[in-house]
Every structure is written in C-alpha cells, then in structure tokens.
Motif scaffolding. Structure first.
Motif, mmCIF file in Angstrom:
data_model
loop_
_atom_site.group_PDB
_atom_site.id
_atom_site.type_symbol
_atom_site.label_atom_id
_atom_site.label_comp_id
_atom_site.label_asym_id
_atom_site.label_seq_id
_atom_site.Cartn_x
_atom_site.Cartn_y
_atom_site.Cartn_z
ATOM 1 N N UNK A 1 0.839 -1.178 0.000
ATOM 2 C CA UNK A 1 0.000 0.000 0.000
ATOM 3 C C UNK A 1 0.890 1.249 0.000
ATOM 4 N N UNK A 2 0.552 2.178 -0.835
ATOM 5 C CA UNK A 2 1.335 3.403 -0.939
ATOM 6 C C UNK A 2 1.120 4.295 0.278
ATOM 7 N N UNK A 3 2.208 4.989 0.664
ATOM 8 C CA UNK A 3 2.152 5.851 1.848
ATOM 9 C C UNK A 3 1.189 7.015 1.677
ATOM 10 N N UNK A 4 1.072 7.556 0.457
ATOM 11 C CA UNK A 4 0.172 8.693 0.277
ATOM 12 C C UNK A 4 -1.162 8.280 -0.334
ATOM 13 N N UNK A 5 -1.520 7.023 -0.175
ATOM 14 C CA UNK A 5 -2.841 6.560 -0.569
ATOM 15 C C UNK A 5 -3.844 6.969 0.508
ATOM 16 N N UNK A 6 -4.968 7.515 0.080
ATOM 17 C CA UNK A 6 -5.974 7.960 1.047
ATOM 18 C C UNK A 6 -6.808 6.785 1.525
ATOM 19 N N UNK A 7 -7.135 6.825 2.814
ATOM 20 C CA UNK A 7 -7.984 5.817 3.437
ATOM 21 C C UNK A 7 -9.120 6.535 4.149
ATOM 22 N N UNK A 8 -10.194 5.809 4.407
ATOM 23 C CA UNK A 8 -11.346 6.380 5.091
ATOM 24 C C UNK A 8 -11.147 6.278 6.599
ATOM 25 N N UNK A 9 -11.396 7.401 7.284
ATOM 26 C CA UNK A 9 -11.325 7.464 8.742
ATOM 27 C C UNK A 9 -12.607 8.104 9.254
ATOM 28 N N UNK A 10 -12.946 7.756 10.479
ATOM 29 C CA UNK A 10 -14.122 8.311 11.147
ATOM 30 C C UNK A 10 -13.629 9.105 12.348
ATOM 31 N N UNK A 11 -14.094 10.343 12.444
ATOM 32 C CA UNK A 11 -13.589 11.296 13.434
ATOM 33 C C UNK A 11 -14.670 11.637 14.446
ATOM 34 N N UNK A 12 -14.310 11.588 15.727
ATOM 35 C CA UNK A 12 -15.174 12.073 16.798
ATOM 36 C C UNK A 12 -14.492 13.300 17.379
ATOM 37 N N UNK A 13 -15.033 14.477 17.091
ATOM 38 C CA UNK A 13 -14.407 15.717 17.554
ATOM 39 C C UNK A 13 -14.460 15.868 19.067
ATOM 40 N N UNK A 33 -7.981 10.448 4.120
ATOM 41 C CA UNK A 33 -6.689 11.046 4.451
ATOM 42 C C UNK A 33 -5.547 10.065 4.226
ATOM 43 N N UNK A 34 -4.383 10.638 3.930
ATOM 44 C CA UNK A 34 -3.158 9.844 3.846
ATOM 45 C C UNK A 34 -2.657 9.586 5.269
ATOM 46 N N UNK A 35 -1.670 8.726 5.385
ATOM 47 C CA UNK A 35 -1.073 8.459 6.694
ATOM 48 C C UNK A 35 -0.525 9.747 7.316
ATOM 49 N N UNK A 36 0.160 10.555 6.500
ATOM 50 C CA UNK A 36 0.733 11.807 7.012
ATOM 51 C C UNK A 36 -0.349 12.771 7.485
ATOM 52 N N UNK A 37 -1.431 12.867 6.739
ATOM 53 C CA UNK A 37 -2.520 13.766 7.124
ATOM 54 C C UNK A 37 -3.168 13.306 8.431
ATOM 55 N N UNK A 38 -3.331 12.004 8.607
ATOM 56 C CA UNK A 38 -3.965 11.503 9.827
ATOM 57 C C UNK A 38 -3.030 11.697 11.014
ATOM 58 N N UNK A 39 -1.715 11.573 10.795
ATOM 59 C CA UNK A 39 -0.749 11.842 11.867
ATOM 60 C C UNK A 39 -0.856 13.304 12.299
ATOM 61 N N UNK A 40 -0.964 14.202 11.331
ATOM 62 C CA UNK A 40 -1.100 15.629 11.660
ATOM 63 C C UNK A 40 -2.388 15.891 12.439
ATOM 64 N N UNK A 41 -3.484 15.259 12.020
ATOM 65 C CA UNK A 41 -4.755 15.424 12.731
ATOM 66 C C UNK A 41 -4.643 14.873 14.154
ATOM 67 N N UNK A 42 -3.997 13.731 14.310
ATOM 68 C CA UNK A 42 -3.788 13.141 15.645
ATOM 69 C C UNK A 42 -2.969 14.095 16.513
ATOM 70 N N UNK A 43 -1.935 14.709 15.942
ATOM 71 C CA UNK A 43 -1.122 15.677 16.684
ATOM 72 C C UNK A 43 -1.960 16.872 17.131
ATOM 73 N N UNK A 44 -2.878 17.311 16.284
ATOM 74 C CA UNK A 44 -3.774 18.412 16.658
ATOM 75 C C UNK A 44 -4.652 18.006 17.842
ATOM 76 N N UNK A 45 -5.236 16.814 17.776
ATOM 77 C CA UNK A 45 -6.069 16.343 18.883
ATOM 78 C C UNK A 45 -5.252 16.235 20.168
ATOM 79 N N UNK A 46 -4.023 15.725 20.062
ATOM 80 C CA UNK A 46 -3.156 15.610 21.243
ATOM 81 C C UNK A 46 -2.833 16.988 21.817
#
Length: 112
Positions: A1-13, A33-46
């Motif tokens: 699977x490619x690193x910048x392939x988008x996958x579906x995620x479900x977000x609870x704000x 989101x790509x893996x990098x985008x989801x990591x950035x979103x996780x960092x925002x939540x943290x």
C-alpha cells in the motif's frame, strides 16, 4: 500500500478519536486522508487535549482572565486547524457542516 494513498477514517471531535471502523464507536465526520494527514490530525487532537488540561489547571488561578490565557489561545488555534483539516479532508457532509458552522471564519457572524 502506498504511503500517500488515502484511506477512510471516522472522526469524533468531542473526544478526539480517529478510527478506521465506522461501527466501533460514535463519530461526527468521515474523512479521506493519507497516513501523514492523519498523523497531523492526531497531533492536533493531542495538542488540544494538552491545552485543555493546562486550561483546567489554570482555571484554579482566579486572577487570570480567559482572554489573557495562552493555553486557551493555543486550544482555540488548534481547534481551528482541526476544523480546517476536516473541511479539506471530509466528505460533502463534513464540508457542509464546517462551512455552515462559521468555524472557518470565526469573526463572521453566521446568518439566521
């Protein structure tokens, strides 16, 4: 699977949860989101969680007003970044909700 392939995620704000399963818990938005985008979103939540905890502790110092509080400012900035990411990565429903909420332009008064 490619690193910048988008996958579906479900977000609870509300609790900052990001899940690959749409049935494991309640969620507010669906994003692609790509893996990098989801990591950035996780960092925002943290970051929001950390700022929120610091704000809770600061709340016990009565002489510091909200508008002079760096932790609240950091939380607010990160929350805006989360909404921007949800708007960019979200499905049509997520984009529409963010646009109607006025969160992308907090100084604008939303209409009736």
């Amino acid at each position: 699977m490619l690193e910048n392939e988008k996958k579906t995620y479900y977000i609870n704000l509300g609790n900052g949860e990001i899940s690959r399963s749409g049935t494991s818990s309640e969620w507010n938005f669906t994003v692609e989101a790509t893996d990098d985008e989801i990591v950035k979103l996780r960092e925002c939540f943290d970051s929001m969680h950390s700022s929120n905890w610091q704000s809770f502790l600061r709340a016990h110092v009565p002489y510091v007003q909200y508008h002079y509080d760096r932790e609240n400012d950091a939380y607010d900035r990160t929350l805006m970044e989360v909404y921007q990411m949800v708007h960019e990565l979200g499905d049509d429903s997520a984009k529409q909700w963010v646009e109607q909420s006025g969160m992308l332009n907090p100084h604008r008064n939303p209409g009736p």
